[in-house]
Design an enzyme around this catalytic site. Structure first.
Site: not given
Length: 332
Positions: A239, A241, A270, A293
């Site tokens: 959770t 990066r 991302e 995210h």
């Protein structure tokens, strides 16, 4: 820099009325920006920023890429106030050299993300998604999962979220192992931790949760070699990066049954669109619990981070110091 304009632009969604009222109560003009059609905050270019931030002294921001050139194009901007705790998308060296302030919303989302980690651990360990999908297909066979109770949990990195997670894990009587460069004696005593090296954490943990910043040293710290050292019943939670995990190697490990499952809130795609097919394959799997995210995105967590980001903006515009724990760079 001359006295900053008393205007704050917000480019984040879900900015609540209480935070707006706080800013206005401090004689700050608030503008909730409407982003260009089809663009997310992360896709804003310098021209977009110049239009959105015209005459702004403060910017409450999430995931925009704030480069040296962007800061140079925004001479009135005194503070970049992140509504979050990561700041790798801000050129902090440029901010310092150009006399700007960069802050984070320290302490605002710790509880929300730690709650999400616990939920992902239980959901992956107990195979909730796999079971529900089977039931939707008419198969009500019981799938045997694994407890979190009294398991070995490895935490990589031990900042505010890591400590918040450790507090929750005490309720599960978990054996908590931490790998971090600087583990404080008071944390060891408070949470009953053991300090371990990375290889030990990989080899002994039933659950591994990542809470390290993304740096050149930590990029792909969990790679194919790391998966080869993990238990076959291990669950990996990221959770923190995208980029801490080699997502291709994770997909391969799941496909080969090398680990039991994963909980993912962040993805390499991302920041690297070429990885989208890997992300799509991961989130389609029954043994992956996925979120977009969204770890900090609870009503309560957003309210806390909105207010902290607003306080930081007001303090800088007034020429004062924002909360010390929130300061990343103060170039004034």
């Amino acid at each position: 820099m001359t006295k900053p304009p008393r205007k704050v632009v917000v480019t984040q969604k879900f900015f609540d009325d209480e935070a707006v009222a706080f800013l206005r109560g401090n004689d700050i003009e608030v503008e909730i920006a409407t982003l260009p059609d089809g663009k997310t905050e992360a896709q804003l270019d310098i021209d977009d920023m110049k239009k959105l931030l015209d005459g702004a002294g403060g910017w409450i921001v999430g995931h925009a890429n704030i480069t040296r050139d962007a800061l140079g194009a925004l001479p009135d901007l005194a503070i970049v106030s992140r509504r979050g705790v990561g700041y790798e998308k801000v050129d902090t060296e440029a901010a310092r050299e150009l006399g700007r302030v960069v802050t984070i919303a320290a302490g605002g989302n710790d509880a929300s993300v730690a709650d999400q980690v616990i939920g992902m651990m239980i959901s992956a360990g107990r195979r909730f998604r796999e079971a529900q999908n089977a039931m939707n297909g008419g198969k009500w066979n019981i799938l045997v999962g694994t407890d979190l109770y009294r398991k070995k949990v490895g935490i990589l990195g031990f900042g505010r979220i890591g400590r918040s997670l450790a507090r929750r894990l005490q309720g599960f009587e978990a054996e908590i192992m931490v790998c971090t460069p600087r583990l404080r004696d008071e944390d060891i005593n408070a949470y009953g931790l053991s300090s371990v090296d990375f290889d030990t954490l990989l080899a002994e943990s039933d659950y591994i949760s990542l809470h390290a910043p993304l740096t050149p040293e930590t990029r792909h710290i969990v790679d194919a070699d790391a998966f080869g050292k993990m238990k076959p019943n291990a669950v990996l939670i990221n959770t923190a990066r995208g980029g801490l995990v080699d997502d291709r190697a994770l997909l391969e490990a799941l496909e080969n049954g090398r680990i039991l499952g994963a909980g993912l809130d962040v993805y390499e795609s991302e920041s690297d669109p070429s990885m989208k097919s890997v992300t799509d394959a991961l989130i389609a799997r029954d043994d992956v619990i996925a979120a977009p995210h969204a770890g900090a995105s609870t009503h309560e967590g957003l309210a806390r981070t909105n207010m902290i980001a607003s306080v930081c903006a007001v303090e800088v515009i007034e020429g004062r110091m924002p909360p010390r724990e929130c300061i990343v760079v103060d170039g004034r």
